[in-house]
Design a protein around this motif. Structure first.
Motif, mmCIF file in Angstrom:
data_model
loop_
_atom_site.group_PDB
_atom_site.id
_atom_site.type_symbol
_atom_site.label_atom_id
_atom_site.label_comp_id
_atom_site.label_asym_id
_atom_site.label_seq_id
_atom_site.Cartn_x
_atom_site.Cartn_y
_atom_site.Cartn_z
ATOM 1 N N ARG A 1 -32.920 42.617 -108.324
ATOM 2 C CA ARG A 1 -33.100 41.155 -108.416
ATOM 3 C C ARG A 1 -34.109 40.815 -109.510
ATOM 4 O O ARG A 1 -33.958 39.841 -110.234
ATOM 5 C CB ARG A 1 -33.612 40.595 -107.094
ATOM 6 N N ARG A 2 -35.132 41.641 -109.630
ATOM 7 C CA ARG A 2 -36.199 41.362 -110.612
ATOM 8 C C ARG A 2 -35.693 41.468 -112.042
ATOM 9 O O ARG A 2 -36.064 40.662 -112.903
ATOM 10 C CB ARG A 2 -37.350 42.338 -110.367
ATOM 11 N N PHE A 3 -34.863 42.489 -112.311
ATOM 12 C CA PHE A 3 -34.524 42.755 -113.710
ATOM 13 C C PHE A 3 -33.123 42.296 -114.123
ATOM 14 O O PHE A 3 -32.856 42.191 -115.326
ATOM 15 C CB PHE A 3 -34.705 44.245 -114.024
ATOM 16 N N ALA A 4 -32.261 41.991 -113.198
ATOM 17 C CA ALA A 4 -30.905 41.552 -113.564
ATOM 18 C C ALA A 4 -30.933 40.326 -114.488
ATOM 19 O O ALA A 4 -30.076 40.227 -115.385
ATOM 20 C CB ALA A 4 -30.079 41.283 -112.306
ATOM 21 N N PRO A 5 -31.883 39.399 -114.319
ATOM 22 C CA PRO A 5 -31.881 38.238 -115.221
ATOM 23 C C PRO A 5 -32.123 38.595 -116.690
ATOM 24 O O PRO A 5 -31.882 37.765 -117.571
ATOM 25 C CB PRO A 5 -33.021 37.357 -114.674
ATOM 26 N N LEU A 6 -32.579 39.812 -116.987
ATOM 27 C CA LEU A 6 -32.752 40.222 -118.389
ATOM 28 C C LEU A 6 -31.424 40.611 -119.043
ATOM 29 O O LEU A 6 -31.364 40.781 -120.273
ATOM 30 C CB LEU A 6 -33.697 41.428 -118.483
ATOM 31 N N MET A 7 -30.377 40.765 -118.254
ATOM 32 C CA MET A 7 -29.093 41.199 -118.825
ATOM 33 C C MET A 7 -28.429 40.037 -119.555
ATOM 34 O O MET A 7 -28.214 38.969 -118.966
ATOM 35 C CB MET A 7 -28.155 41.689 -117.704
ATOM 36 N N PRO A 8 -28.101 40.244 -120.833
ATOM 37 C CA PRO A 8 -27.397 39.170 -121.536
ATOM 38 C C PRO A 8 -26.024 38.943 -120.897
ATOM 39 O O PRO A 8 -25.406 39.877 -120.387
ATOM 40 C CB PRO A 8 -27.237 39.725 -122.958
ATOM 41 N N ARG A 9 -25.555 37.671 -120.920
ATOM 42 C CA ARG A 9 -24.193 37.402 -120.440
ATOM 43 C C ARG A 9 -23.210 38.303 -121.169
ATOM 44 O O ARG A 9 -23.354 38.531 -122.366
ATOM 45 C CB ARG A 9 -23.812 35.951 -120.718
ATOM 46 N N GLY A 10 -22.211 38.780 -120.453
ATOM 47 C CA GLY A 10 -21.215 39.658 -121.051
ATOM 48 C C GLY A 10 -20.622 40.530 -119.966
ATOM 49 O O GLY A 10 -20.576 40.130 -118.798
ATOM 50 N N GLN A 11 -20.202 41.724 -120.346
ATOM 51 C CA GLN A 11 -19.553 42.640 -119.401
ATOM 52 C C GLN A 11 -20.593 43.549 -118.767
ATOM 53 O O GLN A 11 -21.326 44.248 -119.480
ATOM 54 C CB GLN A 11 -18.509 43.484 -120.137
#
Ligand code: SAM
Length: 196
Positions: A19-29
């Motif tokens: 939950r903490r780090f998923a928001p760092l993932m750029p939109r995409g696959q």
């Protein structure tokens, strides 16, 4: 591989580390590898990523499928698995990868290589010493001290990767366990990708 009983304990809420780090993932696959019941696939989909959820267990995949989530039934531990055209770990493909409570060491370099530029890997699984709390206790499924950091250091393109966070030790929640966790970004260590 970890035991089915350990898996059943993990059907509910996403891990706090993910939950903490998923928001760092750029939109995409994105990829949720050994997804189980799909708690992290659903989290990534809720953040606007398109998710490929992979597991060898078709029943788990039935529970996981949903909006923005496609599924692939695939045994990641067969010999020569990387020569199978369906092998999901493909150079530069994913803006986000999550692996939790699963360990098959030959996949570690592939996980890093499969990140796109700016992509983020979030990995969390059990570590040595976990046997005192229950399963998994088989050393094959427990990370050695610093092993995830070492996997980054040993990668042939190690300078491509930036370790954002790493933890290794005891946790009381969601149950007492020894865990190791890493968050790694490939390239993209820029102001646009600020941590917060
Ligand atoms: C402990 S569960 C973790 C599930 C999920 N990542 C989570 O934390 O909620 C481990 C998962 O790995 C999957 N798995 C084990 N061996 C596998 C293999 N050889 N190929 C693909 N999936 C495998 C199991 O089917 C199971 O769903």
């Amino acid at each position: 591989m970890t035991s089915a009983s350990a898996c059943h304990l993990q059907q509910g809420q996403p891990s706090a580390w993910v939950r903490r780090f998923a928001p760092l993932m750029p939109r995409g696959q994105a990829l949720d590898l050994a997804c189980g019941g799909g708690r992290h696939a659903r989290l990534l989909a809720s953040l606007g990523l398109d998710v490929l959820a992979v597991d060898r267990d078709p029943q788990s995949l039935l529970a996981t499928a949903g909006e923005r989530i496609s599924t692939l039934a695939f045994d990641l531990e067969r010999p020569d698995v990387e020569s199978d055209p369906a092998f999901p770990l493909v150079e530069g493909r994913y803006t986000g990868i999550v692996v939790t409570n699963y360990l098959h060491r030959p996949l570690l370099p592939w996980l890093l290589s499969s990140l796109a530029d700016g992509g983020v890997l979030v990995y969390e699984t059990f570590a040595q010493g976990n046997g005192q709390f229950g399963k998994p206790s088989n050393p094959d499924f427990l990370l050695a001290p610093g092993e995830l950091l070492q996997a980054v250091a040993d990668h042939p393109r190690r300078s491509d990767f930036h370790v954002i966070a790493f933890e290794d030790g005891y946790t009381a929640s969601p149950k007492p366990a020894m865990v190791q966790r890493i968050c790694v970004r490939r390239g993209g260590n820029t102001a646009e990708n600020a941590l917060g």
